[in-house]
Design a protein around this motif. Structure first.
Motif, mmCIF file in Angstrom:
data_model
loop_
_atom_site.group_PDB
_atom_site.id
_atom_site.type_symbol
_atom_site.label_atom_id
_atom_site.label_comp_id
_atom_site.label_asym_id
_atom_site.label_seq_id
_atom_site.Cartn_x
_atom_site.Cartn_y
_atom_site.Cartn_z
ATOM 1 N N GLY A 46 -7.281 21.894 18.628
ATOM 2 C CA GLY A 46 -7.882 23.210 18.384
ATOM 3 C C GLY A 46 -7.180 23.979 17.275
ATOM 4 O O GLY A 46 -6.116 23.600 16.794
ATOM 5 N N ASP A 96 -9.354 13.805 15.122
ATOM 6 C CA ASP A 96 -10.738 14.169 15.395
ATOM 7 C C ASP A 96 -11.619 13.702 14.246
ATOM 8 O O ASP A 96 -11.293 13.928 13.078
ATOM 9 C CB ASP A 96 -10.887 15.687 15.546
ATOM 10 N N ASN A 120 -12.675 20.945 14.109
ATOM 11 C CA ASN A 120 -13.215 22.252 14.502
ATOM 12 C C ASN A 120 -14.522 22.164 15.275
ATOM 13 O O ASN A 120 -15.341 23.070 15.215
ATOM 14 C CB ASN A 120 -13.385 23.164 13.276
ATOM 15 N N LYS A 121 -14.722 21.083 16.015
ATOM 16 C CA LYS A 121 -15.935 20.935 16.823
ATOM 17 C C LYS A 121 -15.641 21.082 18.313
ATOM 18 O O LYS A 121 -16.493 20.836 19.135
ATOM 19 C CB LYS A 121 -16.596 19.574 16.562
ATOM 20 N N GLY A 122 -14.420 21.460 18.674
ATOM 21 C CA GLY A 122 -14.078 21.673 20.069
ATOM 22 C C GLY A 122 -13.430 20.457 20.725
ATOM 23 O O GLY A 122 -13.372 19.370 20.148
ATOM 24 N N PRO A 123 -12.958 20.644 21.963
ATOM 25 C CA PRO A 123 -12.209 19.582 22.637
ATOM 26 C C PRO A 123 -13.045 18.352 22.976
ATOM 27 O O PRO A 123 -12.499 17.254 23.064
ATOM 28 C CB PRO A 123 -11.696 20.258 23.906
ATOM 29 N N GLU A 130 -14.963 16.927 21.044
ATOM 30 C CA GLU A 130 -14.845 16.079 19.850
ATOM 31 C C GLU A 130 -13.613 15.188 19.947
ATOM 32 O O GLU A 130 -13.640 14.027 19.549
ATOM 33 C CB GLU A 130 -14.785 16.930 18.588
ATOM 34 N N ASP A 173 -21.685 20.335 22.796
ATOM 35 C CA ASP A 173 -20.241 20.331 22.553
ATOM 36 C C ASP A 173 -19.449 20.872 23.749
ATOM 37 O O ASP A 173 -18.265 21.105 23.653
ATOM 38 C CB ASP A 173 -19.899 21.106 21.280
ATOM 39 N N SER A 174 -20.126 21.079 24.894
ATOM 40 C CA SER A 174 -19.469 21.623 26.076
ATOM 41 C C SER A 174 -19.070 20.510 27.043
ATOM 42 O O SER A 174 -19.942 19.837 27.618
ATOM 43 C CB SER A 174 -20.408 22.597 26.797
ATOM 44 N N ASN A 196 -3.499 31.191 26.136
ATOM 45 C CA ASN A 196 -4.256 31.230 24.880
ATOM 46 C C ASN A 196 -3.892 32.352 23.925
ATOM 47 O O ASN A 196 -4.311 32.315 22.770
ATOM 48 C CB ASN A 196 -5.760 31.335 25.196
#
Length: 191
Positions: free
Chosen positions: A17, A72, A76-79, A81, A153-154, A178
């Motif tokens: 991330g 990855d 920047n496509k999320g976890p 990815e 992407d979830s 975070n």
């Protein structure tokens, strides 16, 4: 505590991330006297036949060369990815841990491992408020084909589509950090 490596389980430390809310790379924060990515790598190494760090392009240069990396495919496509990128090169089940959870320990990992079942595609945790944490989970090899077809992407949405067992754990055990305020409060409470 006796530990046994699982030959069919690969450990993945999810650290790709941008850490925008934290303002610095969360994988480099030290909760256990070493950077979190190193702590989680060592922890997973007790249970998994191999362990990799899932990272983005910017992080590659900040990681010691002795650690095996999976970059990855799409930054920047999320976890999710990071999980997809791992499954692109690994055809075994994955034990994934996010780098922003400082309380992950042997007991929580063993509970995941001991809950594996050949009828399941995944095992993950839910906190006492019912919030599912899809990133501290085991993603079985059986979900690879469905994941390749999944357009979202979830990770939570994906786990709703496959056979997933959700274990319960305390909100404290599943705490993620975070922001700088959350980090300062956590470190203050640790003494």
């Amino acid at each position: 505590m006796t530990t046994r490596k699982n030959s069919d389980l690969i450990g993945i430390v999810l650290m790709g991330g941008n850490s925008q809310r934290m303002g610095k790379d969360k994988s480099q924060i030290s909760y256990h006297r070493i950077p979190q990515y190193q702590y989680l790598f060592q922890l997973l190494s007790k249970y998994c036949s191999e362990v990799y760090l899932s990272c983005n392009a910017k992080q590659q240069t900040k990681i010691e060369s002795s650690f095996p990396l999976i970059k990855d495919v799409n930054d920047n496509k999320g976890p999710l990815e990071g999980i997809k990128s791992a499954f692109n090169i690994i055809d075994k089940s994955l034990l994934t841990v996010p780098c922003d959870m400082p309380v992950i320990n042997d007991e929580l990992i063993l509970q995941l491992i001991n809950s594996r079942n050949s009828d399941l595609d995944a095992v993950c945790y839910s906190d006492t408020d019912g919030h599912i944490n899809p990133l501290f989970a085991i993603w079985e090899e059986s979900c690879i084909e469905e994941l390749k077809k999944f357009k979202g992407d979830s990770p939570k949405q994906f786990l709703k589509l496959v056979r997933t067992q959700v274990l319960k754990a305390s909100s404290e055990a599943l705490k993620n950090i975070n922001t700088p305020d959350e980090l300062n409060l956590y470190l203050k409470n640790q003494g």
